[in-house]
Design an enzyme around this catalytic site. Structure first.
Site, PDB file in Angstrom:
ATOM      1  N   ALA A 183     -21.429  31.496   5.129  1.00 40.76           N
ATOM      2  CA  ALA A 183     -22.142  30.818   4.050  1.00 40.76           C
ATOM      3  C   ALA A 183     -22.920  31.891   3.295  1.00 40.76           C
ATOM      4  CB  ALA A 183     -23.067  29.769   4.619  1.00 40.76           C
TER       5      ALA A 183
ATOM      6  N   GLY B  62     -19.853  30.619   8.579  1.00 44.16           N
ATOM      7  CA  GLY B  62     -19.125  29.569   7.859  1.00 44.16           C
ATOM      8  C   GLY B  62     -17.654  29.909   7.651  1.00 44.16           C
TER       9      GLY B  62
ATOM     10  N   GLU C 256     -16.059  28.948  10.813  1.00 39.18           N
ATOM     11  CA  GLU C 256     -16.072  27.477  10.832  1.00 39.18           C
ATOM     12  C   GLU C 256     -14.982  26.901   9.922  1.00 39.18           C
ATOM     13  OE1 GLU C 256     -20.408  27.539   9.924  1.00 39.18           O
ATOM     14  OE2 GLU C 256     -20.564  26.072  11.535  1.00 39.18           O
TER      15      GLU C 256
ATOM     16  N   GLU D  78     -25.009  33.427  13.314  1.00 40.88           N
ATOM     17  CA  GLU D  78     -26.173  32.687  12.790  1.00 40.88           C
ATOM     18  C   GLU D  78     -27.467  32.950  13.526  1.00 40.88           C
ATOM     19  OE1 GLU D  78     -23.131  31.440  13.060  1.00 40.88           O
ATOM     20  OE2 GLU D  78     -22.644  30.257  11.291  1.00 40.88           O
TER      21      GLU D  78
HETATM   22  C1  HXC Z   1     -23.854  36.571   0.864  1.00 45.50           C
HETATM   23  C2  HXC Z   1     -22.620  38.382   1.490  1.00 45.50           C
HETATM   24  C3  HXC Z   1     -22.290  37.771   2.705  1.00 45.50           C
HETATM   25  C4  HXC Z   1     -22.821  36.477   2.965  1.00 45.50           C
HETATM   26  C5  HXC Z   1     -21.366  39.698   2.658  1.00 45.50           C
HETATM   27  N1  HXC Z   1     -22.020  39.575   1.498  1.00 45.50           N
HETATM   28  N2  HXC Z   1     -21.521  38.637   3.413  1.00 45.50           N
HETATM   29  N3  HXC Z   1     -23.383  37.784   0.571  1.00 45.50           N
HETATM   30  N4  HXC Z   1     -23.588  35.927   2.023  1.00 45.50           N
HETATM   31  N5  HXC Z   1     -22.543  35.809   4.070  1.00 45.50           N
HETATM   32  C6  HXC Z   1     -22.087  40.553   0.402  1.00 45.50           C
HETATM   33  C7  HXC Z   1     -23.011  41.703   0.731  1.00 45.50           C
HETATM   34  O1  HXC Z   1     -24.348  41.344   0.491  1.00 45.50           O
HETATM   35  C8  HXC Z   1     -22.514  42.745  -0.216  1.00 45.50           C
HETATM   36  O2  HXC Z   1     -23.019  42.487  -1.516  1.00 45.50           O
HETATM   37  C9  HXC Z   1     -21.013  42.497  -0.257  1.00 45.50           C
HETATM   38  O3  HXC Z   1     -20.833  41.152   0.198  1.00 45.50           O
HETATM   39  C10 HXC Z   1     -20.266  43.420   0.679  1.00 45.50           C
HETATM   40  O4  HXC Z   1     -20.822  43.328   1.966  1.00 45.50           O
HETATM   41  P1  HXC Z   1     -21.375  44.601   2.777  1.00 45.50           P
HETATM   42  O5  HXC Z   1     -22.385  44.106   3.743  1.00 45.50           O
HETATM   43  O6  HXC Z   1     -21.773  45.693   1.861  1.00 45.50           O
HETATM   44  O7  HXC Z   1     -20.037  45.046   3.544  1.00 45.50           O
HETATM   45  P2  HXC Z   1     -19.931  45.746   4.976  1.00 45.50           P
HETATM   46  O8  HXC Z   1     -20.972  46.804   5.139  1.00 45.50           O
HETATM   47  O9  HXC Z   1     -18.497  46.116   5.125  1.00 45.50           O
HETATM   48  O10 HXC Z   1     -20.273  44.600   6.038  1.00 45.50           O
HETATM   49  C11 HXC Z   1     -19.429  43.458   6.130  1.00 45.50           C
HETATM   50  C12 HXC Z   1     -20.122  42.373   6.966  1.00 45.50           C
HETATM   51  C13 HXC Z   1     -21.534  42.102   6.395  1.00 45.50           C
HETATM   52  C14 HXC Z   1     -20.229  42.845   8.425  1.00 45.50           C
HETATM   53  C15 HXC Z   1     -19.233  41.138   6.920  1.00 45.50           C
HETATM   54  O11 HXC Z   1     -21.411  41.862   4.992  1.00 45.50           O
HETATM   55  C16 HXC Z   1     -22.214  40.937   6.994  1.00 45.50           C
HETATM   56  O12 HXC Z   1     -22.754  41.025   8.128  1.00 45.50           O
HETATM   57  N6  HXC Z   1     -22.269  39.814   6.272  1.00 45.50           N
HETATM   58  C17 HXC Z   1     -22.978  38.630   6.711  1.00 45.50           C
HETATM   59  C18 HXC Z   1     -22.200  37.923   7.781  1.00 45.50           C
HETATM   60  C19 HXC Z   1     -22.948  36.733   8.285  1.00 45.50           C
HETATM   61  O13 HXC Z   1     -24.069  36.854   8.855  1.00 45.50           O
HETATM   62  N7  HXC Z   1     -22.374  35.555   8.092  1.00 45.50           N
HETATM   63  C20 HXC Z   1     -22.981  34.286   8.536  1.00 45.50           C
HETATM   64  C21 HXC Z   1     -23.829  33.709   7.439  1.00 45.50           C
HETATM   65  S1  HXC Z   1     -24.688  32.299   7.974  1.00 45.50           S
HETATM   66  P3  HXC Z   1     -23.641  43.648  -2.443  1.00 45.50           P
HETATM   67  O14 HXC Z   1     -24.129  42.894  -3.643  1.00 45.50           O
HETATM   68  O15 HXC Z   1     -24.702  44.300  -1.638  1.00 45.50           O
HETATM   69  O16 HXC Z   1     -22.447  44.529  -2.705  1.00 45.50           O
HETATM   70  C22 HXC Z   1     -23.546  31.062   7.948  1.00 45.50           C
HETATM   71  C23 HXC Z   1     -24.107  29.703   8.292  1.00 45.50           C
HETATM   72  C24 HXC Z   1     -23.116  28.579   8.006  1.00 45.50           C
HETATM   73  O17 HXC Z   1     -22.412  31.239   7.665  1.00 45.50           O
HETATM   74  C25 HXC Z   1     -23.764  27.229   7.997  1.00 45.50           C
HETATM   75  C26 HXC Z   1     -24.564  26.908   6.787  1.00 45.50           C
HETATM   76  C27 HXC Z   1     -25.069  25.500   6.741  1.00 45.50           C
END
Ligand code: HXC
Length: 260
Positions: free
Chosen positions: A66, A111, A114, A134
């Site tokens: 998400a 997400g 999911e 999460e």
């Molecule tokens: C918003 C995101 C994102 C996310 C990546 N990006 N994941 N933006 N939400 N979930 C964006 C980064 O901010 C970045 O933007 C660009 O995508 C590239 O990501 P990087 O981090 O620079 O890439 P990398 O270093 O290769 O790392 C990849 C990654 C990391 C390991 C996947 O991006 C990451 O940890 N992302 C978050 C993963 C996460 O925690 N997902 C769960 C979310 S909570 P910029 O602008 O800086 O280039 C969830 C809850 C669901 O899903 C339920 C909700 C109700």
């Protein structure tokens, strides 16, 4: 129909649905979720589409979760509405009559994992990574990951993934049953299309009824699910596809299913 965050292509009876926010690793914001729900409606209504392949745009991710930027300042009530939106859209996808194959080309986190679990079949590449990160963000999964993950991989493995927020490899995801297949990166789409084509040559009413039998039957007690299967099986005998499929076998030829 035109969307900002998705595109839908058709190849014969196969639809390719792509989540298209590669700069944000296809993170799911309310717009993506809303458009995904619309795409499911379009696909459901399109009689030419038999099977769907769902993928993420770009080289790096299926969906990295998400959208954290969109969630960061949400109030509790806003986050509840966002969670319910995702749950409802994913359920709509899961209960859509046509099979959906997730082609997982990279990260499937939070997400994204999911969403993959709401699909019928998951195919990953060797570089795909899975996880429910999460708790590392101070939240729980909110798009039914706490419910679908234990159903897919078992309670103990699900709890480990949920509590540790560990990211696991495609090989480990395969070992625990989270994905059906792991293929080389350049083979992913061909592999999924080949599977989709095999499904598309079968009796589509029967394929759709199998989907309903599994998904709905698993929500029932054993006696009800058996009765449900018996009704579904009997329903097939009211179709011309059943007559054709069995006649073709007896006549030693390929069946020509018409989906009726
Ligand atoms: C918003 C995101 C994102 C996310 C990546 N990006 N994941 N933006 N939400 N979930 C964006 C980064 O901010 C970045 O933007 C660009 O995508 C590239 O990501 P990087 O981090 O620079 O890439 P990398 O270093 O290769 O790392 C990849 C990654 C990391 C390991 C996947 O991006 C990451 O940890 N992302 C978050 C993963 C996460 O925690 N997902 C769960 C979310 S909570 P910029 O602008 O800086 O280039 C969830 C809850 C669901 O899903 C339920 C909700 C109700």
């Amino acid at each position: 129909m035109e969307w900002n965050t998705l595109f839908l292509e058709k190849e014969g009876n196969i639809a390719l649905l792509t989540i298209n926010r590669p700069k944000a690793l296809n993170a799911l914001n309310p717009e993506v979720l809303t458009e995904l729900g619309q795409a499911v409606d379009v696909i459901t209504a399109d009689d030419e589409i038999f099977v769907v392949i769902l993928k993420g745009a770009g080289e790096k991710a299926f969906v990295a979760g998400a959208d954290i930027t969109a969630m960061k300042d949400m109030t509790a009530l806003e986050s509840r509405a966002f969670g319910i939106l995702g749950q409802e859209v994913f359920k709509k996808l899961e209960y859509m009559p046509k099979p959906v194959i997730a082609a997982i080309n990279g990260f499937a986190l939070g997400g994204g994992c999911e969403l993959a679990m709401a699909c019928d079949i998951r195919v990953a590449t060797e570089k795909s990574k899975f996880g429910q990160p999460e708790v590392g963000l101070g939240v729980t999964p909110g798009f039914a990951g706490t419910q679908r993950l234990p159903r897919l991989v078992g309670k103990g493995r699900a709890k480990e993934l949920l509590y540790t927020a560990d990211m696991i490899s495609a090989a480990d995801a395969h070992r625990i049953g989270l994905v059906n297949h792991v293929v080389a990166e350049d083979q992913l789409l061909e592999f999924c299309k080949s599977m989709a084509k095999r499904i598309a040559t079968k009796g589509q009413i029967a394929v759709r009824l199998c989907k309903a039998a599994v998904d709905q039957g698993l929500e029932m007690d054993v006696d009800k699910s058996m009765a449900f299967e018996a009704d579904i099986f009997a329903l097939c005998f009211a179709t011309s596809d059943q007559k054709e499929g069995m006649t073709a076998f007896v006549e030693k030829r390929k069946p020509n299913f018409i989906g009726k």
